[in-house]
Structures are given as C-alpha cells and as structure tokens.
Design an enzyme around this catalytic site. Structure first.
Site, PDB file in Angstrom:
ATOM      1  N   SER A  94       1.197  -0.885  -0.068  1.00  0.00           N
ATOM      2  CA  SER A  94       0.312  -0.038  -0.069  1.00  0.00           C
ATOM      3  C   SER A  94       0.995   1.463   0.052  1.00  0.00           C
ATOM      4  O   SER A  94       1.628   1.659  -1.344  1.00  0.00           O
ATOM      5  CB  SER A  94      -1.071   0.020   1.249  1.00  0.00           C
ATOM      6  OG  SER A  94      -2.046   0.907   0.602  1.00  0.00           O
ATOM      7  N   ASP A 195      -9.572  -5.172  -4.702  1.00  0.00           N
ATOM      8  CA  ASP A 195      -9.633  -4.523  -3.585  1.00  0.00           C
ATOM      9  C   ASP A 195      -9.814  -3.887  -3.233  1.00  0.00           C
ATOM     10  O   ASP A 195     -10.378  -2.532  -3.928  1.00  0.00           O
ATOM     11  CB  ASP A 195      -7.712  -4.093  -3.973  1.00  0.00           C
ATOM     12  CG  ASP A 195      -6.896  -3.190  -3.021  1.00  0.00           C
ATOM     13  OD1 ASP A 195      -7.655  -1.921  -2.013  1.00  0.00           O
ATOM     14  OD2 ASP A 195      -6.229  -3.152  -3.025  1.00  0.00           O
ATOM     15  N   HIS A 225      -7.417  -5.908   0.002  1.00  0.00           N
ATOM     16  CA  HIS A 225      -6.172  -5.231   0.290  1.00  0.00           C
ATOM     17  C   HIS A 225      -5.004  -6.012   1.088  1.00  0.00           C
ATOM     18  O   HIS A 225      -3.922  -5.550   0.309  1.00  0.00           O
ATOM     19  CB  HIS A 225      -6.708  -4.278   1.006  1.00  0.00           C
ATOM     20  CG  HIS A 225      -5.844  -2.320   1.327  1.00  0.00           C
ATOM     21  ND1 HIS A 225      -4.556  -2.158  -0.492  1.00  0.00           N
ATOM     22  CD2 HIS A 225      -4.865  -2.303   2.117  1.00  0.00           C
ATOM     23  CE1 HIS A 225      -4.087  -1.288   0.002  1.00  0.00           C
ATOM     24  NE2 HIS A 225      -3.714  -1.772   0.984  1.00  0.00           N
TER      25      HIS A 225
END
Length: 253
Positions: A94, A195, A225
């Site tokens: 991320s 996601d 995610h």
C-alpha cells in the site's frame, strides 16, 4: 506515546549478505509485514520492519506527521541496512509501496529490486481532491483498515483516517507518480483482483510508468487489500523469495 501491542518494529540479521527493508502501509503497523519478514528471515535474509512515525499509537499523533517523516524513517533504515548487507531490496504494501518506489527513485542501482503489494500512487475518490481544504476543518474520517477476505483475520491499524496526514499522502503520491520513469530496478508487482482500498488502476499506472528492466506481474485472486495477512500470503512470500533469487542470478551471469 505508548505503542499498541504488536505494533513494534522488528529486525533480523541473516547470513546471506542480502537485506530486505519492509515498509508498512498508511495507518497500519509493522504487524501487517511481520509474517512476510519472518518468512524472509527463515530464508536467510537480513530483515528490517520499521514503524513509521505516527503509526501504532493514536490517529491523533499521526495527524501531526507528514510524508517526509515517514520517508525519512525508511530512508534511514535503508542506509543502515546497506552498511551491513552487500545487496538490498525494498518491499512495501500500500503506502509502503509508495515509499519503496520513492526510495528507488532516489537511490537507483543501490537498490537491487522492489516487491510491492497493492501499492498506491493515486485514488479515484472524488472527495480526495478536497483533502487540503478538509484538513483545516476536519480531524478524521472513518478508517480503511481491515480489508481482508480471510475469515477471522484482523489488521492492527487505526479505525480512523487522520485527514491532515491523508492530505500529505496525496502529496507523496503526486511526487512519486511524476517520477515513475526513474524506477529502473527489477520489480515484482503483486496486486489483488478485488481491493476495496487501493483501486486496481494504481498497479496499471505503475507498470506503465516505470522503466524496470525486469517486471513480474502477479495477480492475487483470493485476497483483498491486506494481502500479506490474507489467503494469498503464502504466494506473496514464496514469489518474493523466488524474485530475489532470480534477480541475483541475473546479476551474477
């Protein structure tokens, strides 16, 4: 400020001469990277999993930090890791992927390769454009943590998103996205098919923007995610070790 239990940074000194810097995500903690780090340590690599400033305590504290604080931390860890390892890779998830890309843009060939899980360089959410304005009047909004498909698994992260910190993240996105062409290192890009936090367009923009001499694209079909804690975690771990070995094999031929 007291740390949340489990949010501690971690490190391991390996025997291979290869070091891995692991960068966690926005509002998250090293806990999301620890299983990955343990797998890498078992493979003989030196591992660093730092805690980013403002993370693992309270979202209010995080609101007092900016992207430069987070970047300075991973940059310092990278420099330190390079003093004890012949070869260094940077892995991130991320926003940790964003930081990894930024490091690659600055350090070039001093970083042997990148492995990214659901990295972010933009968002399609319309309200994101209002973040600079909202940051002056709104302290936080509902959180984005815990996007995991695997039943019974939770992420150690804030339940609120600190708005001023999020506005700073958007600045990091713009800078990193503009310099994607500076990324020439081998890249392992792992991205979830579904996601709910980072839109799929992010991986496409990264893949099309970098100039990596080796790019391996791995879709994650069974995770959301936080894939390092999800159903595809074993795949993420295995492919990342294979990636390290493949990069090193090319370097020695």
């Amino acid at each position: 400020m007291a740390l949340l239990a489990g949010a501690e940074p971690f490190s391991h000194t390996g025997t291979s001469g290869t070091g891995i810097l692991l960068c966690h995500g926005f509002t998250g903690t090293p806990a999301s990277m620890r299983p990955w780090g343990e797998h890498l340590a078992e493979a003989g690599f030196s591992v660093r999993g730092p805690r980013l400033p403002g993370h693992g305590t309270t979202w209010q504290e995080m609101n007092r930090t900016r992207w430069t604080d987070w970047y300075d931390t991973v940059r310092s860890e990278l420099l330190d890791l390079r003093t004890s390892c012949d070869t260094v890779f940077v892995f991130g998830m991320s926003m940790g992927g964003t930081l990894a890309l930024r490091l690659a843009q600055e350090f070039g060939p001093d970083i042997a390769g990148l492995a990214l899980v659901n990295p972010s360089v933009l968002t399609l959410r319309r309200d994101a454009k209002l973040l600079p304005l909202l940051s002056g009047v709104l302290a936080s909004v509902p959180g984005v943590a815990g996007d995991i498909a695997k039943p019974g698994v939770t992420e150690l992260a804030y339940t609120r998103v600190p708005v001023r910190a999020a506005a700073s993240l958007s600045q990091l996105w713009r800078l990193t996205r503009a310099d994607l062409h500076k990324v020439t290192q081998p890249l392992l890009l792992m991205h979830s098919v579904v996601d709910h936090v980072v839109e799929p367009v992010n991986s496409r923009v990264i893949a099309e923007g970098v100039r990596s001499n080796q790019l391996v694209d791995v879709p994650l079909e069974h995770s959301f995610h936080v894939a390092t804690l999800d159903n595809d975690a074993p795949l993420v771990f295995e492919r990342s070790v294979e990636f390290i070995h493949s990069v090193q094999q090319v370097q020695t031929t």
